[in-house]
Design a protein around this motif. Structure first.
Motif, mmCIF file in Angstrom:
data_model
loop_
_atom_site.group_PDB
_atom_site.id
_atom_site.type_symbol
_atom_site.label_atom_id
_atom_site.label_comp_id
_atom_site.label_asym_id
_atom_site.label_seq_id
_atom_site.Cartn_x
_atom_site.Cartn_y
_atom_site.Cartn_z
ATOM 1 N N ASP A 203 0.851 -1.187 0.000
ATOM 2 C CA ASP A 203 0.000 0.000 0.000
ATOM 3 C C ASP A 203 0.894 1.246 0.000
ATOM 4 O OD1 ASP A 203 -1.686 2.050 0.528
ATOM 5 O OD2 ASP A 203 -2.467 1.242 2.431
ATOM 6 N N PRO A 204 0.873 2.038 -1.083
ATOM 7 C CA PRO A 204 1.761 3.207 -1.181
ATOM 8 C C PRO A 204 1.535 4.186 -0.036
ATOM 9 C CG PRO A 204 0.595 2.820 -3.256
ATOM 10 C CD PRO A 204 -0.001 1.906 -2.256
ATOM 11 N N ARG A 205 0.294 4.287 0.472
ATOM 12 C CA ARG A 205 0.020 5.229 1.567
ATOM 13 C C ARG A 205 0.756 4.781 2.818
ATOM 14 N NH1 ARG A 205 -6.026 4.721 2.350
ATOM 15 N NH2 ARG A 205 -5.332 2.637 1.884
ATOM 16 N N ALA A 206 0.756 3.461 3.043
ATOM 17 C CA ALA A 206 1.445 2.926 4.219
ATOM 18 C C ALA A 206 2.936 3.162 4.106
ATOM 19 C CB ALA A 206 1.149 1.434 4.349
ATOM 20 N N ALA A 207 3.432 3.036 2.869
ATOM 21 C CA ALA A 207 4.873 3.157 2.649
ATOM 22 C C ALA A 207 5.391 4.537 3.040
ATOM 23 C CB ALA A 207 5.188 2.864 1.186
ATOM 24 N N ARG A 208 4.496 5.537 3.011
ATOM 25 C CA ARG A 208 4.909 6.898 3.327
ATOM 26 C C ARG A 208 5.449 7.026 4.753
ATOM 27 N NH1 ARG A 208 0.947 10.060 4.129
ATOM 28 N NH2 ARG A 208 -0.786 8.641 3.814
ATOM 29 N N PHE A 209 5.029 6.129 5.621
ATOM 30 C CA PHE A 209 5.409 6.259 7.032
ATOM 31 C C PHE A 209 6.863 5.863 7.297
ATOM 32 C CE2 PHE A 209 0.916 6.594 7.295
ATOM 33 C CZ PHE A 209 0.650 7.324 8.421
ATOM 34 N N GLY A 210 7.509 5.170 6.359
ATOM 35 C CA GLY A 210 8.880 4.699 6.570
ATOM 36 C C GLY A 210 9.905 5.804 6.418
ATOM 37 N N THR A 211 11.073 5.576 7.083
ATOM 38 C CA THR A 211 12.169 6.525 6.911
ATOM 39 C C THR A 211 13.032 6.098 5.732
ATOM 40 O OG1 THR A 211 13.427 5.250 8.502
ATOM 41 C CG2 THR A 211 12.314 7.199 9.327
ATOM 42 N N VAL A 215 12.271 -1.543 -2.710
ATOM 43 C CA VAL A 215 11.299 -2.293 -3.499
ATOM 44 C C VAL A 215 11.863 -3.696 -3.733
ATOM 45 C CG1 VAL A 215 10.054 -2.404 -5.687
ATOM 46 C CG2 VAL A 215 10.531 -0.182 -4.629
ATOM 47 N N LEU A 216 11.034 -4.660 -3.507
ATOM 48 C CA LEU A 216 11.440 -6.043 -3.791
ATOM 49 C C LEU A 216 10.589 -6.522 -4.953
ATOM 50 C CD1 LEU A 216 13.204 -8.468 -2.845
ATOM 51 C CD2 LEU A 216 11.249 -9.193 -1.475
ATOM 52 N N ASP A 217 11.250 -6.937 -6.012
ATOM 53 C CA ASP A 217 10.498 -7.414 -7.163
ATOM 54 C C ASP A 217 11.227 -8.609 -7.762
ATOM 55 O OD1 ASP A 217 8.587 -7.615 -9.033
ATOM 56 O OD2 ASP A 217 9.149 -5.831 -10.192
ATOM 57 N N LYS A 218 10.504 -9.690 -7.886
ATOM 58 C CA LYS A 218 11.062 -10.933 -8.442
ATOM 59 C C LYS A 218 12.364 -11.320 -7.744
ATOM 60 C CE LYS A 218 8.791 -10.230 -12.817
ATOM 61 N NZ LYS A 218 8.864 -9.330 -13.964
ATOM 62 N N GLY A 219 12.391 -11.128 -6.433
ATOM 63 C CA GLY A 219 13.533 -11.575 -5.648
ATOM 64 C C GLY A 219 14.697 -10.590 -5.620
ATOM 65 N N ILE A 220 14.587 -9.471 -6.300
ATOM 66 C CA ILE A 220 15.694 -8.506 -6.348
ATOM 67 C C ILE A 220 15.306 -7.247 -5.574
ATOM 68 C CG2 ILE A 220 17.291 -7.224 -7.875
ATOM 69 C CD1 ILE A 220 17.367 -10.210 -8.431
ATOM 70 N N LEU A 221 16.226 -6.739 -4.736
ATOM 71 C CA LEU A 221 15.973 -5.534 -3.939
ATOM 72 C C LEU A 221 16.481 -4.293 -4.663
ATOM 73 C CD1 LEU A 221 16.925 -5.959 -0.167
ATOM 74 C CD2 LEU A 221 14.775 -5.144 -1.112
ATOM 75 N N ARG A 222 15.682 -3.243 -4.614
ATOM 76 C CA ARG A 222 16.053 -1.968 -5.232
ATOM 77 C C ARG A 222 15.813 -0.884 -4.200
ATOM 78 N NH1 ARG A 222 12.479 0.065 -8.688
ATOM 79 N NH2 ARG A 222 11.261 -1.829 -8.918
ATOM 80 N N GLU A 223 16.738 0.051 -4.026
ATOM 81 C CA GLU A 223 16.550 1.099 -3.018
ATOM 82 C C GLU A 223 15.819 2.289 -3.636
ATOM 83 O OE1 GLU A 223 18.625 2.608 0.949
ATOM 84 O OE2 GLU A 223 19.654 1.228 -0.385
ATOM 85 N N GLU A 224 14.976 2.913 -2.831
ATOM 86 C CA GLU A 224 14.310 4.144 -3.257
ATOM 87 C C GLU A 224 14.532 5.183 -2.180
ATOM 88 O OE1 GLU A 224 10.543 2.525 -5.842
ATOM 89 O OE2 GLU A 224 10.304 4.102 -4.361
ATOM 90 N N ALA A 225 14.381 6.412 -2.512
ATOM 91 C CA ALA A 225 14.529 7.464 -1.514
ATOM 92 C C ALA A 225 13.382 7.395 -0.526
ATOM 93 C CB ALA A 225 14.532 8.830 -2.195
ATOM 94 N N ALA A 226 13.646 7.801 0.709
ATOM 95 C CA ALA A 226 12.583 7.823 1.711
ATOM 96 C C ALA A 226 11.488 8.761 1.256
ATOM 97 C CB ALA A 226 13.142 8.281 3.043
ATOM 98 N N ALA A 227 10.270 8.352 1.504
ATOM 99 C CA ALA A 227 9.147 9.102 0.955
ATOM 100 C C ALA A 227 8.674 10.204 1.874
ATOM 101 C CB ALA A 227 8.000 8.172 0.653
ATOM 102 N N ARG A 228 9.055 10.091 3.149
ATOM 103 C CA ARG A 228 8.454 11.049 4.081
ATOM 104 C C ARG A 228 9.132 12.390 4.114
ATOM 105 N NH1 ARG A 228 6.087 9.486 9.992
ATOM 106 N NH2 ARG A 228 4.588 11.151 10.001
#
Lengths: 228, 176, 387
Positions: A203-211, A215-228
């Protein structure tokens, strides 16, 4: 040194005739007192990663170190003890024991520590107070709303004062208002009590709460900037 | 767990349970003659050589008079527990292990294949006394004395008008 | 770290499916009651048939009767002969404790009832009371010609009502009527199911001039050898001497198949209950897979969950067993059972009750095994997703 360190972690399992690889060579660091959010589509391996961090599952290869404990090589009874002391788990469904009251559900983890009844009572009262349900202590789960049930589950997760909270889609079954309440509660625990929170959500709205968000997709991790 | 898994988990327990409750007959104890007790009968009763002029029980029972000295031979039939006495049977009678339909009889010494009347008619009682009383010790085991052993006894005959014969023994030869 | 779940959890779980709990509890009650009944039956059988056994008493009977007193015939004056010839016969006030007796199974009719019943009659002299000292006349007096006294369980043995054998009533056998003039007790022995009448008139009625056997009480158990020696000396009488302990043990052994059958039947029903209980608990675990996985995730080890399941089963089994025991007490206490030509009372004593409780609890524990196995093998990560 990070609180949680995953190095080249791979996890596979069989599904019928197919071999599924939810995690392929995943390396991840989660710092102490971080609110880490893992997003990704359904079936992307988020829960698998969470279960590995919470020592409920073991990796096929690679290492998982939390604090100074190597989870991959510890015995299951040692892991159970470790889990009780260091991890509070919040599930998508509250998973409360239906025959026990809110109070008794929250009290359950404390039996693992041999505390006196008075000490248990003190801690349960504090935990219920923290989630704003002190007045619902004697209610059975069926007498609570979905949001209240999830808050009792959070009280159960924090009652033994673990340093890590793992949350698997904690708002997945809740309406918007209840979901906001639960997320704010997790956020508050992170900010006020310096808990390290690892939350999985799609849930993208829930993701906003993280520092920090990955993203995990097909077993591979990708970093994104903190959303908050 | 599927029902077959359930059964797989359960069956060994059920089998153990059944084993616990099932009754089994303990094997019949081995025949009485397996272990020979030691007899406390005084040594002076023992005869190293077989005395001469021995009579068979059947003949002796018809010939003997009360108080007459006698040398009697036959096979040991049965002992009286706790008493120095046994029944001696005429050698002409066949014990179960010698012939008859019950060759596999577990207790051939009681001549259970023989008609009791015939058996009694061919038997006498041998007693070892101390004064008037029969000694309170087992005779069985005295120099190998056991069921179906061939023995020759020397002593005094006691008879009655019913045809019973008791020999108060003063010596016994047990054939090896 | 203390690792037990609170007992409340186990107890409260019982309320989740009341129907299922009730059924499992009822099956525990049934098993407990059944095991108590079986134990009471077998113990009653054992104690009764061995109750008459005395170390200092021997039975002299015919060597051709294959140790069966009813089939045995011995010479009429055997008791006197033994008293005169055998050292070590016990005496009471100068009277030798030798009892010539006739034992017979016979057809009886009670009062005016023409129904024929199989009963056990013993012809005795006054000396019988010296030898069988367990016998006490509890009502009325000892019988004379044309009279009988009846044992406490004779009505049960005859399949009659107690009042049909009350003092003053009549019964008929061997074409003669007898008045009941007394009742006797001989606790814990088969004698209680018998009817006693004077020996001499019975000899006349049955046209026999002998006895079935002579019961001899000795000064000490050692004196049995003297009695055996007498039998050997009097080979013409064709006698065999059997210590009463041996005789009654053999009689008791005769009922071994019935004992085995009773236990087998109880075991079979217990086994059915075991399967039922195991299935119930297994289903309960299946219902609670996600909850149990949650408890594991919280930090409870698998054995803590197994222990809780065992507690759940034991609490229910204990409650069930208690109900079963109360039911057994209500329905079985004081009951008697007719068997062959005798009757005996069920022995509802502590060992029998212990068998019932232990059986129900053991079944509950055994029944936990499949569910326990399932809990031990629970894949926590997968189970957390179960619906």
């Amino acid at each position: 040194m990070s609180l949680i360190e995953l190095r080249h972690v791979t996890k596979t399992y069989r599904k019928g005739e197919h071999v599924v690889t939810p995690l392929a060579d995943v390396t991840l660091d989660v710092e102490k007192a971080e609110f880490f959010v893992l997003v990704g589509p359904s079936g992307s391996g988020k829960t698998t990663l969470l279960n590995l961090i919470a020592a409920i599952d073991r990796p096929d290869s690679g290492s998982i170190r939390v604090g100074d404990v190597e989870l991959g090589t510890s015995s299951s009874s040692r892991l159970a003890d470790w889990r009780a002391e260091h991890v509070g788990y919040v599930f998508q469904q509250a998973n409360l024991v239906p025959v026990l009251t809110a109070y008794e559900n929250v009290e359950l983890p404390l039996y693992l520590f041999g505390l006196s009844a008075a000490e248990r009572h003190r801690r349960v009262a504090l935990a219920l107070e923290a989630v704003g349900l002190a007045d619902r202590a004697t209610h059975l789960p069926k007498q609570l709303s979905g949001g209240q049930e999830q808050r009792v589950a959070i009280a159960r997760a924090i009652v033994a004062d673990p340093e890590i909270l793992v949350a698997d889609e904690p708002t997945g079954n809740l309406d918007h208002e209840s979901a906001e309440g639960v997320l704010e509660l997790l956020s508050r625990l992170h900010l006020e009590r310096k808990k390290t929170v690892v939350m999985v959500t799609h849930d993208p709205r829930a993701a906003r709460f993280g520092t920090r968000r990955m993203v995990l997709d097909k077993g591979i991790l990708r970093e994104e900037a903190a959303a908050r | 767990m599927t029902s077959s898994n359930f059964l797989r988990a359960f069956l060994p327990i059920a089998v153990v349970g059944l084993g616990l409750v099932a009754c089994s007959d303990s094997k019949k104890s081995a025949s009485a003659s397996v272990e020979l007790p030691t007899s406390a009968l005084p040594e002076n009763y023992h005869l190293a050589a077989e005395p001469a002029n021995a009579r068979d029980v059947l003949i002796a029972k018809t010939e003997l008079k009360d108080g007459e000295p006698v040398v009697l031979r036959g096979r040991v039939q049965d002992f009286v527990n706790g008493m120095a006495a046994f029944t001696l049977t005429d050698g002409a009678l066949k014990s179960c292990d010698q012939e008859g339909p019950m060759k596999s009889c577990e207790t051939p010494w009681d001549y259970c294949c023989t008609d009791p009347a015939e058996l009694n008619a061919a038997s006498a009682v041998i007693e070892f006394r101390d004064g008037e009383a029969v000694r309170r010790t087992d005779a069985r085991g005295f120099h190998g004395l056991d069921h179906l052993k061939w023995v020759t006894v020397k002593g005094i005959a006691k008879t009655d008008d019913k045809g019973n014969l008791t020999v108060i023994a003063d010596g016994i030869y047990v054939k090896p | 770290m203390a690792r037990r779940l609170p007992l409340d959890y186990a107890v409260l779980n019982l309320g989740r499916r009341p129907g299922r709990t009730l059924l499992a509890g009822a099956s525990s009650a049934l098993v407990a009651a059944l095991l108590v009944a079986t134990a009471a039956f077998v113990r009653g059988l054992d104690t009764t048939f061995q109750g008459a056994a005395r170390a200092d008493t021997a039975i002299v009977l015919s060597s051709v009767a294959e140790r069966d007193v009813v089939r045995s015939t011995v010479t009429a004056g055997l008791g006197e002969l033994i008293a005169a010839s055998v050292r070590g016969v016990a005496t009471v006030d100068g009277v030798a404790c030798v009892s010539d007796e006739i034992h017979m199974g016979t057809n009886l009719r009670l009062g005016d009832d023409e129904r024929v019943r199989a009963g056990f009659v013993r012809g005795v002299t006054d000396r019988a009371f010296l030898v069988h000292d367990a016998v006490t006349v509890t009502e009325g007096r000892t019988p004379r010609t044309g009279e009988v006294i009846v044992g406490r369980l004779a009505a049960e043995q005859l399949g009659a009502r107690e009042e049909e054998l009350a003092v003053g009533r009549t019964l008929r056998f061997e074409n003669s009527a007898f008045t009941i003039v007394g009742r006797f007790a001989a606790p814990g022995t088969t004698i209680e199911a018998e009817i006693w009448t004077p020996l001499a008139p019975l000899r006349g009625l049955t046209k026999r001039d002998d006895s079935s056997a002579t019961f001899v009480k000795l000064e000490s158990p050692d004196a049995i050898g003297e009695l055996a020696l007498f039998a050997k000396r009097r080979l013409d009488l064709e006698l065999v001497v059997i210590p009463s302990a041996v005789y009654y043990r053999e009689l008791s052994d005769y009922f071994a198949p019935i004992r085995r059958l009773s236990w087998a039947l109880a075991a079979l029903i217990a086994l059915a209950a075991l399967f039922g209980g195991a299935n119930t608990l297994n289903a309960a675990v299946q219902d609670r897979v996600r909850e149990l996985a949650t408890l594991r995730a919280i930090g409870y080890g698998p054995w803590a969950l197994v222990l809780s399941l065992a507690e759940e089963a034991l609490v229910l089994a204990s409650a069930g067993a208690l109900v079963g025991l109360v039911a057994a007490r209500l329905f079985l206490a004081g009951s008697s059972v007719r068997i062959a030509m005798s009757a005996f009372q069920l022995t509802l004593d502590p060992p029998a009750i212990l068998v019932g409780i232990a059986g129900a609890l053991a079944l509950a524990l055994f029944g936990t095994a499949p569910a326990a196995l399932r809990v031990l093998k629970l894949p926590v990560a997968a189970a957390l997703k179960e619906n």
